[in-house]
Scaffold this motif. Structure first.
Motif, short mmCIF file in Angstrom:
data_model
loop_
_atom_site.label_atom_id
_atom_site.label_comp_id
_atom_site.label_asym_id
_atom_site.label_seq_id
_atom_site.Cartn_x
_atom_site.Cartn_y
_atom_site.Cartn_z
N UNK A 78 -63.83 14.72 31.62
CA UNK A 78 -62.89 14.55 30.51
C UNK A 78 -63.05 13.17 29.88
N UNK A 79 -63.33 12.19 30.71
CA UNK A 79 -63.56 10.85 30.18
C UNK A 79 -64.71 10.89 29.16
N UNK A 80 -65.78 11.60 29.49
CA UNK A 80 -66.91 11.73 28.58
C UNK A 80 -66.55 12.49 27.31
N UNK A 85 -65.22 12.27 21.37
CA UNK A 85 -64.27 12.37 20.26
C UNK A 85 -64.07 11.01 19.60
N UNK A 86 -64.00 9.96 20.41
CA UNK A 86 -63.83 8.61 19.85
C UNK A 86 -65.04 8.21 19.02
N UNK A 87 -66.23 8.61 19.46
CA UNK A 87 -67.44 8.31 18.68
C UNK A 87 -67.37 8.97 17.30
N UNK A 101 -65.86 17.70 13.18
CA UNK A 101 -66.27 17.08 14.44
C UNK A 101 -65.14 17.03 15.44
N UNK A 102 -63.93 16.75 14.97
CA UNK A 102 -62.77 16.70 15.87
C UNK A 102 -62.44 18.09 16.42
N UNK A 108 -64.48 21.61 22.92
CA UNK A 108 -65.19 21.29 24.17
C UNK A 108 -64.17 21.01 25.27
N UNK A 109 -63.12 20.29 24.94
CA UNK A 109 -62.04 20.00 25.89
C UNK A 109 -61.40 21.31 26.35
N UNK A 110 -61.09 22.18 25.39
CA UNK A 110 -60.44 23.45 25.73
C UNK A 110 -61.32 24.29 26.65
N UNK A 111 -62.61 24.35 26.35
CA UNK A 111 -63.52 25.15 27.18
C UNK A 111 -63.60 24.57 28.60
N UNK A 112 -63.60 23.26 28.71
CA UNK A 112 -63.58 22.64 30.03
C UNK A 112 -62.31 23.04 30.79
N UNK A 113 -61.18 22.96 30.09
CA UNK A 113 -59.91 23.30 30.72
C UNK A 113 -59.84 24.78 31.09
N UNK A 114 -60.35 25.64 30.23
CA UNK A 114 -60.36 27.08 30.52
C UNK A 114 -61.15 27.33 31.80
N UNK A 115 -62.30 26.71 31.92
CA UNK A 115 -63.11 26.86 33.14
C UNK A 115 -62.37 26.31 34.35
#
Length: 158
Positions: A78-80, A85-87, A101-102, A108-115
């Protein structure tokens, strides 16, 4: 943390997602300020409220499952994702391109959380943590709904 059992894996993954949710709760206000599309801004604000509720739900899970104690750790994945997103915020002018982009970064965050929540729910079921599995399923469905909402916003964007 030494992982030798399914319970160890459950606690590790739960601790990881707890860290992830805390990181997301700090990132979402920045995403909302960086966006220009009103629907996207509102989606980020709504997801912040949901994220705060999800953190509370994780706390409920720990209370309902005496065998489980969350460990202090940092979710590096998540840090990555937050850094990516900050970039986008730092390198793309505010407007439709940044919003695209946002949305991608948020999905990407949502897909990580879903997994993560899908895995945790399955582990909770395997371990017989019925209430934990129910709470994790509730969050999993919220994450899927947020992903769908972001897709709709992207499809409607100019």
């Amino acid at each position: 943390m030494s992982i030798k059992t399914l319970e160890d894996m459950f606690i590790h993954d739960l601790s990881d997602v707890y860290s992830a949710e805390k990181q997301i709760s700090r990132a979402l206000p920045k995403l909302a300020r960086a966006a220009s599309d009103e629907n996207l801004i509102e989606a980020f604000k709504t997801h912040l409220e949901e994220t705060q509720g999800q953190i509370e739900r994780l706390d409920q899970l720990v209370e309902a499952t005496p065998e489980v104690r969350i460990k202090r750790m940092k979710c590096h994945a998540m840090e990555g994702l937050v850094e990516e997103a900050q970039e986008i915020i730092d390198s793309v002018e505010k407007g439709v391109v940044r919003d695209a982009g946002l949305i991608g970064a948020a999905q990407k965050v949502e897909h990580y959380e879903i997994a993560a929540y899908g895995t945790l729910r399955a582990l909770a079921q395997k371990l017989g943590y019925t209430e934990a599995a129910r709470l994790l399923e509730e969050t999993l469905q919220e994450e899927k709904a947020t992903d769908e909402k972001l897709t709709l916003i992207a499809e409607k964007a100019q």
